[in-house]
Write an enzyme that holds these catalytic residues in place. Structure first.
Site, short mmCIF file in Angstrom:
data_model
loop_
_atom_site.label_atom_id
_atom_site.label_comp_id
_atom_site.label_asym_id
_atom_site.label_seq_id
_atom_site.Cartn_x
_atom_site.Cartn_y
_atom_site.Cartn_z
N ASN A 58 0.82 -1.22 0.00
CA ASN A 58 0.00 0.00 0.00
C ASN A 58 0.86 1.27 0.00
OD1 ASN A 58 -2.24 1.55 -0.05
ND2 ASN A 58 -2.93 1.07 2.03
N HIS A 143 -13.75 -5.05 11.52
CA HIS A 143 -13.37 -3.70 11.97
C HIS A 143 -14.61 -2.87 12.23
CE1 HIS A 143 -8.98 -3.07 10.52
NE2 HIS A 143 -9.15 -4.29 10.93
N ARG A 168 -12.61 -5.71 16.08
CA ARG A 168 -11.68 -4.65 16.43
C ARG A 168 -12.47 -3.36 16.55
NH1 ARG A 168 -7.01 -1.84 12.70
NH2 ARG A 168 -8.71 -0.37 12.27
N TYR A 180 -6.58 7.54 13.96
CA TYR A 180 -6.42 6.32 13.17
C TYR A 180 -7.64 5.41 13.25
CZ TYR A 180 -5.64 1.67 11.82
OH TYR A 180 -5.84 0.46 11.22
N ASP A 231 -6.21 -1.59 17.86
CA ASP A 231 -4.96 -1.32 17.14
C ASP A 231 -4.44 0.06 17.55
OD1 ASP A 231 -4.03 -1.62 13.59
OD2 ASP A 231 -2.88 -1.08 15.38
N HIS A 233 -1.64 1.23 16.56
CA HIS A 233 -1.04 1.69 15.29
C HIS A 233 0.24 2.48 15.49
CE1 HIS A 233 -1.43 2.50 10.92
NE2 HIS A 233 -2.19 1.44 10.98
N GLU A 257 -2.73 -4.14 19.66
CA GLU A 257 -1.87 -4.32 18.49
C GLU A 257 -0.97 -3.12 18.23
OE1 GLU A 257 -4.22 -4.90 14.99
OE2 GLU A 257 -2.58 -4.28 13.69
N GLU A 283 2.49 -6.67 11.37
CA GLU A 283 1.94 -6.53 10.02
C GLU A 283 2.91 -5.86 9.08
OE1 GLU A 283 -1.57 -4.16 11.04
OE2 GLU A 283 -0.79 -2.61 9.75
N ARG A 304 1.81 -11.03 13.48
CA ARG A 304 0.86 -10.59 12.47
C ARG A 304 1.40 -10.64 11.04
NH1 ARG A 304 -3.65 -8.60 12.27
NH2 ARG A 304 -3.33 -6.41 11.74
N HIS A 333 -2.35 -10.13 9.45
CA HIS A 333 -2.95 -8.90 8.94
C HIS A 333 -3.84 -9.25 7.76
CE1 HIS A 333 -1.86 -4.80 6.87
NE2 HIS A 333 -2.91 -4.65 7.64
N ASP A 337 -6.08 -3.53 1.90
CA ASP A 337 -4.99 -3.34 0.95
C ASP A 337 -4.18 -4.60 0.74
OD1 ASP A 337 -4.56 -1.79 3.63
OD2 ASP A 337 -2.59 -2.58 3.14
N GLU A 360 -7.32 -11.46 10.51
CA GLU A 360 -8.03 -10.20 10.27
C GLU A 360 -8.79 -10.30 8.95
OE1 GLU A 360 -5.48 -6.81 10.17
OE2 GLU A 360 -7.09 -5.39 9.80
N TRP A 423 2.24 7.37 11.94
CA TRP A 423 0.84 7.20 11.50
C TRP A 423 0.42 5.77 11.74
CZ3 TRP A 423 -1.52 4.00 7.91
CH2 TRP A 423 -2.89 4.21 7.82
C1 CS2 Z 1 -4.18 -1.69 10.08
C2 CS2 Z 1 -4.11 -1.58 8.59
O1 CS2 Z 1 -5.69 -3.45 9.70
C3 CS2 Z 1 -4.78 -3.04 10.44
O2 CS2 Z 1 -4.36 -3.64 11.43
O3 CS2 Z 1 -2.94 -1.55 10.71
O4 CS2 Z 1 -5.37 -1.17 8.15
C4 CS2 Z 1 -3.07 -0.61 8.06
O5 CS2 Z 1 -3.36 0.69 8.52
C5 CS2 Z 1 -3.10 -0.65 6.55
O6 CS2 Z 1 -2.93 -1.97 6.13
C6 CS2 Z 1 -2.00 0.22 5.95
O7 CS2 Z 1 -2.02 0.10 4.55
MG MG Z 2 -2.72 -2.83 12.35
#
Ligand code: CS2
Ligand code: MG
Length: 423
Positions: A58, A143, A168, A180, A231, A233, A257, A283, A304, A333, A337, A360, A423
Protein backbone atom coordinates in the site's frame (compact mmCIF):
# COMPACT_ATOMS: atom_id res chain seq x y z
CA UNK A 1 44.11 -34.30 -16.57
CA UNK A 2 40.36 -33.95 -16.65
CA UNK A 3 39.66 -30.31 -15.81
CA UNK A 4 36.68 -29.90 -13.60
CA UNK A 5 34.48 -28.20 -16.14
CA UNK A 6 32.10 -27.11 -13.39
CA UNK A 7 34.68 -24.54 -12.42
CA UNK A 8 34.92 -23.03 -15.86
CA UNK A 9 32.59 -19.97 -16.14
CA UNK A 10 30.98 -21.32 -19.29
CA UNK A 11 29.71 -24.32 -17.35
CA UNK A 12 28.67 -22.35 -14.27
CA UNK A 13 26.33 -24.66 -12.31
CA UNK A 14 22.67 -23.82 -12.81
CA UNK A 15 19.69 -25.56 -11.28
CA UNK A 16 19.46 -28.47 -13.71
CA UNK A 17 16.03 -29.05 -15.22
CA UNK A 18 14.96 -32.57 -14.33
CA UNK A 19 12.64 -34.81 -16.30
CA UNK A 20 9.00 -34.03 -15.52
CA UNK A 21 9.82 -30.37 -14.91
CA UNK A 22 7.07 -27.79 -15.23
CA UNK A 23 8.74 -24.93 -17.05
CA UNK A 24 7.87 -21.29 -16.42
CA UNK A 25 7.17 -19.88 -19.85
CA UNK A 26 6.03 -16.35 -18.94
CA UNK A 27 5.10 -14.10 -16.05
CA UNK A 28 3.47 -10.69 -15.90
CA UNK A 29 2.28 -8.11 -13.41
CA UNK A 30 -1.35 -6.99 -13.45
CA UNK A 31 -2.16 -3.65 -11.80
CA UNK A 32 -5.80 -2.85 -11.19
CA UNK A 33 -7.68 -0.34 -9.07
CA UNK A 34 -11.27 -1.48 -8.28
CA UNK A 35 -11.63 1.09 -5.51
CA UNK A 36 -7.99 0.78 -4.46
CA UNK A 37 -4.77 -0.40 -6.17
CA UNK A 38 -3.86 -4.09 -6.26
CA UNK A 39 -0.77 -5.66 -7.84
CA UNK A 40 -0.95 -9.29 -8.96
CA UNK A 41 1.77 -11.51 -10.42
CA UNK A 42 0.65 -14.21 -12.87
CA UNK A 43 3.10 -17.03 -13.70
CA UNK A 44 2.32 -19.31 -16.67
CA UNK A 45 3.89 -22.72 -17.36
CA UNK A 46 4.39 -25.06 -20.31
CA UNK A 47 1.67 -27.32 -18.87
CA UNK A 48 -0.96 -24.62 -19.40
CA UNK A 49 -1.27 -24.26 -15.61
CA UNK A 50 -0.81 -20.77 -14.12
CA UNK A 51 -0.61 -19.39 -10.62
CA UNK A 52 -1.19 -15.93 -9.16
CA UNK A 53 0.30 -14.11 -6.18
CA UNK A 54 -0.51 -10.83 -4.43
CA UNK A 55 2.22 -8.18 -4.77
CA UNK A 56 0.39 -5.21 -3.26
CA UNK A 57 2.33 -2.86 -0.96
CA UNK A 58 0.00 0.00 0.00
CA UNK A 59 1.38 3.37 -1.12
CA UNK A 60 4.45 1.76 -2.76
CA UNK A 61 2.75 -0.43 -5.39
CA UNK A 62 4.83 0.74 -8.35
CA UNK A 63 8.07 -0.10 -6.51
CA UNK A 64 7.09 -3.75 -6.38
CA UNK A 65 5.91 -3.68 -10.02
CA UNK A 66 9.34 -2.43 -11.10
CA UNK A 67 11.16 -4.90 -8.85
CA UNK A 68 9.24 -7.80 -10.37
CA UNK A 69 9.39 -6.64 -13.99
CA UNK A 70 13.00 -5.48 -14.00
CA UNK A 71 14.73 -7.83 -11.58
CA UNK A 72 12.66 -10.97 -10.98
CA UNK A 73 10.57 -12.04 -13.98
CA UNK A 74 13.55 -12.35 -16.39
CA UNK A 75 15.20 -14.79 -13.94
CA UNK A 76 12.08 -17.00 -13.70
CA UNK A 77 11.73 -17.86 -17.37
CA UNK A 78 12.85 -21.44 -18.03
CA UNK A 79 12.94 -22.42 -14.36
CA UNK A 80 11.02 -25.43 -13.01
CA UNK A 81 7.94 -24.01 -11.26
CA UNK A 82 7.94 -27.00 -8.90
CA UNK A 83 11.20 -25.89 -7.29
CA UNK A 84 9.51 -23.46 -4.91
CA UNK A 85 12.18 -23.55 -2.19
CA UNK A 86 15.08 -23.24 -4.64
CA UNK A 87 13.45 -20.27 -6.36
CA UNK A 88 12.76 -18.67 -2.95
CA UNK A 89 16.41 -19.07 -1.97
CA UNK A 90 17.51 -17.83 -5.42
CA UNK A 91 15.47 -14.63 -5.08
CA UNK A 92 16.35 -14.05 -1.40
CA UNK A 93 20.08 -14.75 -1.51
CA UNK A 94 20.40 -13.56 -5.09
CA UNK A 95 19.09 -10.08 -4.22
CA UNK A 96 22.27 -9.50 -2.22
CA UNK A 97 20.46 -6.54 -0.61
CA UNK A 98 18.40 -8.85 1.56
CA UNK A 99 15.05 -8.24 3.26
CA UNK A 100 12.84 -5.12 3.15
CA UNK A 101 9.16 -4.69 2.25
CA UNK A 102 9.63 -4.32 -1.52
CA UNK A 103 11.97 -7.29 -1.96
CA UNK A 104 9.98 -9.58 0.33
CA UNK A 105 6.64 -8.62 -1.25
CA UNK A 106 8.06 -9.44 -4.68
CA UNK A 107 9.39 -12.77 -3.41
CA UNK A 108 6.04 -13.42 -1.72
CA UNK A 109 4.14 -12.92 -4.98
CA UNK A 110 6.36 -15.44 -6.78
CA UNK A 111 6.11 -17.90 -3.90
CA UNK A 112 2.33 -17.68 -3.66
CA UNK A 113 1.93 -18.15 -7.41
CA UNK A 114 4.21 -21.22 -7.35
CA UNK A 115 2.30 -22.80 -4.45
CA UNK A 116 -0.90 -22.12 -6.42
CA UNK A 117 0.60 -23.94 -9.44
CA UNK A 118 1.85 -26.87 -7.37
CA UNK A 119 -1.55 -27.36 -5.73
CA UNK A 120 -3.33 -27.13 -9.10
CA UNK A 121 -0.97 -29.73 -10.57
CA UNK A 122 -1.65 -31.97 -7.56
CA UNK A 123 -5.40 -31.40 -7.97
CA UNK A 124 -5.60 -30.34 -4.29
CA UNK A 125 -6.59 -27.27 -2.27
CA UNK A 126 -3.36 -25.67 -1.03
CA UNK A 127 -3.96 -26.49 2.66
CA UNK A 128 -3.64 -30.20 1.80
CA UNK A 129 -0.08 -29.68 0.56
CA UNK A 130 0.84 -27.92 3.84
CA UNK A 131 -0.35 -30.78 6.00
CA UNK A 132 -4.14 -30.82 5.82
CA UNK A 133 -6.79 -29.26 8.00
CA UNK A 134 -6.09 -28.37 11.63
CA UNK A 135 -9.55 -26.72 12.03
CA UNK A 136 -12.95 -26.60 10.43
CA UNK A 137 -13.03 -22.84 9.98
CA UNK A 138 -10.79 -19.79 10.38
CA UNK A 139 -11.83 -17.42 13.19
CA UNK A 140 -11.77 -13.86 11.86
CA UNK A 141 -12.21 -10.37 13.27
CA UNK A 142 -13.90 -7.44 11.61
CA UNK A 143 -13.37 -3.70 11.97
CA UNK A 144 -15.97 -1.64 13.82
CA UNK A 145 -15.16 2.04 14.01
CA UNK A 146 -17.06 5.20 14.85
CA UNK A 147 -16.64 8.93 15.19
CA UNK A 148 -17.05 8.69 18.97
CA UNK A 149 -17.71 6.12 21.70
CA UNK A 150 -21.48 5.90 21.17
CA UNK A 151 -21.08 5.47 17.41
CA UNK A 152 -18.39 2.81 17.88
CA UNK A 153 -20.51 0.91 20.42
CA UNK A 154 -23.34 0.83 17.87
CA UNK A 155 -20.95 -0.34 15.13
CA UNK A 156 -19.70 -3.20 17.30
CA UNK A 157 -23.35 -4.18 17.74
CA UNK A 158 -23.80 -4.17 13.97
CA UNK A 159 -20.78 -6.45 13.49
CA UNK A 160 -22.17 -8.80 16.15
CA UNK A 161 -25.39 -8.98 14.15
CA UNK A 162 -23.35 -9.86 11.05
CA UNK A 163 -22.09 -12.89 12.97
CA UNK A 164 -18.60 -11.78 13.98
CA UNK A 165 -17.30 -13.34 17.20
CA UNK A 166 -14.26 -11.04 17.31
CA UNK A 167 -14.34 -7.33 16.53
CA UNK A 168 -11.68 -4.65 16.43
CA UNK A 169 -12.94 -1.36 17.85
CA UNK A 170 -11.47 2.04 16.90
CA UNK A 171 -13.00 5.40 17.71
CA UNK A 172 -12.51 9.01 16.82
CA UNK A 173 -11.07 11.07 19.69
CA UNK A 174 -12.47 14.47 20.64
CA UNK A 175 -10.10 17.18 19.44
CA UNK A 176 -7.98 14.77 17.37
CA UNK A 177 -8.48 15.33 13.63
CA UNK A 178 -8.21 12.12 11.59
CA UNK A 179 -7.58 9.70 14.48
CA UNK A 180 -6.42 6.32 13.17
CA UNK A 181 -8.85 3.67 12.12
CA UNK A 182 -12.02 5.68 11.64
CA UNK A 183 -13.21 4.73 8.17
CA UNK A 184 -15.30 6.74 5.77
CA UNK A 185 -18.53 4.91 5.05
CA UNK A 186 -19.98 1.98 6.90
CA UNK A 187 -17.93 -1.04 5.86
CA UNK A 188 -14.72 -0.28 4.08
CA UNK A 189 -11.67 1.44 5.45
CA UNK A 190 -9.01 2.57 2.99
CA UNK A 191 -6.37 4.86 4.54
CA UNK A 192 -4.43 5.61 1.32
CA UNK A 193 -6.56 8.56 0.32
CA UNK A 194 -4.37 11.12 -1.40
CA UNK A 195 -1.88 11.37 -4.27
CA UNK A 196 0.25 13.00 -1.58
CA UNK A 197 0.11 11.94 2.09
CA UNK A 198 -2.83 13.39 4.00
CA UNK A 199 -1.60 15.15 7.14
CA UNK A 200 -3.33 13.97 10.31
CA UNK A 201 -2.92 15.08 13.92
CA UNK A 202 -2.20 12.93 16.96
CA UNK A 203 -2.62 13.61 20.66
CA UNK A 204 -1.40 10.84 22.95
CA UNK A 205 -2.79 12.40 26.13
CA UNK A 206 -6.29 12.64 24.69
CA UNK A 207 -6.04 9.09 23.36
CA UNK A 208 -4.78 7.55 26.61
CA UNK A 209 -7.70 8.98 28.58
CA UNK A 210 -10.29 8.12 25.89
CA UNK A 211 -9.43 4.55 24.90
CA UNK A 212 -10.19 2.92 28.30
CA UNK A 213 -13.58 4.70 28.37
CA UNK A 214 -14.36 3.19 24.95
CA UNK A 215 -13.75 -0.36 26.15
CA UNK A 216 -15.52 0.19 29.47
CA UNK A 217 -18.61 1.26 27.51
CA UNK A 218 -18.19 -1.64 25.05
CA UNK A 219 -18.08 -4.21 27.86
CA UNK A 220 -20.97 -2.54 29.72
CA UNK A 221 -23.06 -2.67 26.54
CA UNK A 222 -22.00 -5.92 24.87
CA UNK A 223 -20.67 -7.95 27.79
CA UNK A 224 -17.71 -10.35 27.67
CA UNK A 225 -19.13 -12.86 25.19
CA UNK A 226 -17.41 -11.17 22.25
CA UNK A 227 -13.65 -10.86 21.62
CA UNK A 228 -12.55 -7.23 21.40
CA UNK A 229 -9.32 -6.10 19.76
CA UNK A 230 -7.67 -2.72 19.43
CA UNK A 231 -4.96 -1.32 17.14
CA UNK A 232 -2.74 1.36 18.67
CA UNK A 233 -1.04 1.69 15.29
CA UNK A 234 2.50 2.47 16.49
CA UNK A 235 1.41 5.62 18.34
CA UNK A 236 2.79 5.14 21.87
CA UNK A 237 6.16 4.97 23.59
CA UNK A 238 6.82 1.71 25.45
CA UNK A 239 5.93 3.08 28.88
CA UNK A 240 2.74 4.69 27.51
CA UNK A 241 1.87 1.31 25.96
CA UNK A 242 2.46 -0.35 29.32
CA UNK A 243 0.08 2.12 30.94
CA UNK A 244 -2.62 1.64 28.29
CA UNK A 245 -2.29 -2.14 28.54
CA UNK A 246 -2.77 -1.93 32.29
CA UNK A 247 -5.77 0.44 31.95
CA UNK A 248 -7.38 -2.00 29.50
CA UNK A 249 -6.90 -5.12 31.65
CA UNK A 250 -10.41 -4.99 33.20
CA UNK A 251 -11.90 -5.20 29.68
CA UNK A 252 -10.07 -8.42 28.74
CA UNK A 253 -8.97 -7.54 25.19
CA UNK A 254 -8.07 -10.35 22.82
CA UNK A 255 -5.05 -8.20 21.92
CA UNK A 256 -3.58 -4.72 21.86
CA UNK A 257 -1.87 -4.32 18.49
CA UNK A 258 1.19 -2.36 17.34
CA UNK A 259 1.35 -0.56 20.67
CA UNK A 260 4.80 0.90 19.93
CA UNK A 261 7.12 0.93 16.87
CA UNK A 262 8.85 -2.46 16.83
CA UNK A 263 12.19 -1.83 15.16
CA UNK A 264 13.54 -2.13 18.69
CA UNK A 265 12.12 -5.53 19.60
CA UNK A 266 13.49 -5.07 23.13
CA UNK A 267 11.01 -2.24 23.72
CA UNK A 268 8.29 -4.82 24.25
CA UNK A 269 10.01 -6.08 27.37
CA UNK A 270 9.05 -2.83 29.11
CA UNK A 271 5.43 -3.19 28.00
CA UNK A 272 5.39 -6.82 29.13
CA UNK A 273 6.56 -5.82 32.60
CA UNK A 274 3.50 -3.62 33.11
CA UNK A 275 0.57 -5.47 31.64
CA UNK A 276 -1.04 -8.84 30.98
CA UNK A 277 -3.06 -7.48 28.06
CA UNK A 278 -2.03 -9.75 25.14
CA UNK A 279 0.29 -8.06 22.62
CA UNK A 280 0.20 -8.41 18.82
CA UNK A 281 2.68 -7.00 16.32
CA UNK A 282 4.12 -7.65 12.91
CA UNK A 283 1.94 -6.53 10.02
CA UNK A 284 4.81 -4.39 8.71
CA UNK A 285 7.47 -7.07 9.33
CA UNK A 286 8.86 -8.81 6.28
CA UNK A 287 11.16 -11.55 7.56
CA UNK A 288 11.68 -13.80 10.58
CA UNK A 289 14.57 -11.55 11.61
CA UNK A 290 12.11 -8.74 12.40
CA UNK A 291 10.39 -10.85 15.06
CA UNK A 292 12.94 -13.48 16.16
CA UNK A 293 13.74 -11.79 19.49
CA UNK A 294 10.12 -10.86 20.18
CA UNK A 295 9.13 -14.51 19.77
CA UNK A 296 12.09 -16.17 21.50
CA UNK A 297 11.76 -13.87 24.53
CA UNK A 298 7.98 -14.32 24.59
CA UNK A 299 7.49 -10.56 24.43
CA UNK A 300 4.38 -10.94 22.25
CA UNK A 301 1.40 -13.27 22.06
CA UNK A 302 0.46 -12.97 18.37
CA UNK A 303 2.61 -12.49 15.27
CA UNK A 304 0.86 -10.59 12.47
CA UNK A 305 3.13 -11.32 9.51
CA UNK A 306 1.42 -12.08 6.20
CA UNK A 307 1.67 -14.17 3.06
CA UNK A 308 2.00 -11.04 0.90
CA UNK A 309 4.59 -9.01 2.87
CA UNK A 310 6.68 -11.70 4.61
CA UNK A 311 8.03 -13.75 1.73
CA UNK A 312 5.00 -15.90 0.94
CA UNK A 313 3.83 -19.27 2.26
CA UNK A 314 7.40 -20.60 2.34
CA UNK A 315 8.70 -17.97 4.77
CA UNK A 316 5.51 -17.46 6.75
CA UNK A 317 5.63 -21.16 7.59
CA UNK A 318 9.10 -20.69 9.08
CA UNK A 319 7.90 -17.78 11.20
CA UNK A 320 4.90 -19.78 12.44
CA UNK A 321 7.09 -22.76 13.31
CA UNK A 322 9.45 -20.58 15.37
CA UNK A 323 6.44 -18.96 17.04
CA UNK A 324 4.92 -22.33 17.92
CA UNK A 325 8.00 -23.20 19.99
CA UNK A 326 7.20 -20.23 22.30
CA UNK A 327 3.39 -20.50 22.36
CA UNK A 328 3.07 -17.44 20.14
CA UNK A 329 0.09 -17.70 17.79
CA UNK A 330 -0.54 -16.33 14.33
CA UNK A 331 -2.83 -13.34 13.79
CA UNK A 332 -2.18 -12.36 10.20
CA UNK A 333 -2.95 -8.90 8.94
CA UNK A 334 -5.88 -8.81 6.54
CA UNK A 335 -6.73 -5.22 5.67
CA UNK A 336 -8.38 -4.22 2.40
CA UNK A 337 -4.99 -3.34 0.95
CA UNK A 338 -4.07 -7.03 1.01
CA UNK A 339 -5.85 -8.43 -2.04
CA UNK A 340 -8.26 -11.36 -2.11
CA UNK A 341 -5.34 -13.36 -3.58
CA UNK A 342 -3.46 -12.87 -0.30
CA UNK A 343 -6.62 -13.57 1.70
CA UNK A 344 -7.22 -16.80 -0.20
CA UNK A 345 -3.67 -18.04 0.32
CA UNK A 346 -3.74 -16.86 3.95
CA UNK A 347 -6.89 -18.85 4.64
CA UNK A 348 -5.27 -22.03 3.36
CA UNK A 349 -2.31 -21.29 5.62
CA UNK A 350 -4.66 -20.53 8.55
CA UNK A 351 -6.59 -23.76 7.92
CA UNK A 352 -3.36 -25.73 8.34
CA UNK A 353 -1.12 -23.85 10.81
CA UNK A 354 -1.22 -25.56 14.23
CA UNK A 355 -0.57 -22.40 16.30
CA UNK A 356 -3.33 -20.36 14.69
CA UNK A 357 -4.73 -17.41 16.63
CA UNK A 358 -7.02 -15.30 14.47
CA UNK A 359 -7.23 -13.82 10.97
CA UNK A 360 -8.03 -10.20 10.27
CA UNK A 361 -10.82 -9.83 7.73
CA UNK A 362 -11.56 -6.34 6.44
CA UNK A 363 -14.06 -6.94 3.68
CA UNK A 364 -13.21 -5.96 0.13
CA UNK A 365 -15.62 -3.91 -1.94
CA UNK A 366 -18.03 -5.67 -4.33
CA UNK A 367 -16.08 -4.41 -7.36
CA UNK A 368 -12.87 -5.87 -5.88
CA UNK A 369 -14.59 -9.21 -5.33
CA UNK A 370 -15.78 -9.17 -8.95
CA UNK A 371 -12.20 -8.74 -10.23
CA UNK A 372 -10.81 -11.37 -7.84
CA UNK A 373 -13.06 -14.41 -8.03
CA UNK A 374 -12.64 -16.58 -4.93
CA UNK A 375 -14.14 -19.64 -3.26
CA UNK A 376 -13.71 -18.65 0.40
CA UNK A 377 -16.87 -17.73 2.32
CA UNK A 378 -17.87 -16.14 5.64
CA UNK A 379 -20.25 -17.86 8.07
CA UNK A 380 -20.92 -17.31 11.78
CA UNK A 381 -17.68 -15.46 12.42
CA UNK A 382 -15.46 -17.85 10.50
CA UNK A 383 -14.00 -17.85 6.98
CA UNK A 384 -13.99 -21.16 5.17
CA UNK A 385 -11.74 -22.13 2.28
CA UNK A 386 -13.18 -23.97 -0.69
CA UNK A 387 -11.70 -27.16 -2.14
CA UNK A 388 -10.75 -25.73 -5.52
CA UNK A 389 -7.26 -26.93 -6.46
CA UNK A 390 -4.80 -24.15 -5.65
CA UNK A 391 -5.51 -21.24 -3.30
CA UNK A 392 -8.97 -20.78 -4.75
CA UNK A 393 -8.60 -17.23 -6.07
CA UNK A 394 -8.39 -16.03 -9.68
CA UNK A 395 -8.27 -12.68 -11.45
CA UNK A 396 -10.60 -11.57 -14.23
CA UNK A 397 -8.01 -9.81 -16.37
CA UNK A 398 -10.55 -8.20 -18.72
CA UNK A 399 -12.41 -6.67 -15.77
CA UNK A 400 -9.14 -5.74 -14.05
CA UNK A 401 -8.16 -3.75 -17.14
CA UNK A 402 -11.19 -1.51 -16.62
CA UNK A 403 -9.70 -0.12 -13.39
CA UNK A 404 -6.47 1.76 -14.18
CA UNK A 405 -3.86 2.47 -11.50
CA UNK A 406 -4.48 5.56 -9.34
CA UNK A 407 -1.45 7.01 -7.47
CA UNK A 408 -2.25 7.00 -3.74
CA UNK A 409 -0.18 7.39 -0.60
CA UNK A 410 -0.76 6.58 3.06
CA UNK A 411 -1.26 9.48 5.49
CA UNK A 412 1.35 10.91 7.84
CA UNK A 413 0.77 12.01 11.45
CA UNK A 414 2.07 15.01 13.35
CA UNK A 415 1.78 15.98 17.01
CA UNK A 416 0.02 19.17 18.03
CA UNK A 417 3.34 21.09 17.98
CA UNK A 418 4.02 19.95 14.40
CA UNK A 419 6.55 17.21 15.21
CA UNK A 420 6.38 14.20 12.91
CA UNK A 421 4.86 11.16 14.61
CA UNK A 422 3.90 7.62 13.68
CA UNK A 423 0.84 7.20 11.50
C1 CS2 B 1 -4.18 -1.69 10.08
C2 CS2 B 1 -4.11 -1.58 8.59
O1 CS2 B 1 -5.69 -3.45 9.70
C3 CS2 B 1 -4.78 -3.04 10.44
O2 CS2 B 1 -4.36 -3.64 11.43
O3 CS2 B 1 -2.94 -1.55 10.71
O4 CS2 B 1 -5.37 -1.17 8.15
C4 CS2 B 1 -3.07 -0.61 8.06
O5 CS2 B 1 -3.36 0.69 8.52
C5 CS2 B 1 -3.10 -0.65 6.55
O6 CS2 B 1 -2.93 -1.97 6.13
C6 CS2 B 1 -2.00 0.22 5.95
O7 CS2 B 1 -2.02 0.10 4.55
MG1 MG C 1 -2.72 -2.83 12.35
Amino acid sequence: MQTNDLLSPSAAPTASVHRGAVIIRSARVIVTCPGRNFVTLKIETDQGVYGIGDATLNGREKSVVAYLEEHVIPTLIGKDAQRIEDIWQYLYRGAYWRRGPVTMTAIAAVDTALWDIKAKLAGMPLYQLLGGRSRDGVLVYGHANGLDIEHTVDEVGRYKEMGYRAIRAQSGIPGVKGAYGVGRGDMYYEPADGTLPTETLWNTTAYLSYAPKLFEKLRDTHGFGIELLHDVHHRLTPIEAGRLGKDLEPYRLFWMEDSTPAENQEAFRLIRQHTTTPLAVGEIFNTIWDCKDLIQNQLIDYIRTTVVHAGGITHLRRIADLASMYQVRTGSHGATDLSPVCMGAALHFDTWVPNFGIQEYMRHTPETDEVFLHDYSFKDGYLHVGDTPGHGVDIDEALAAKYPYEPKQLPIARLQDGSMWNW
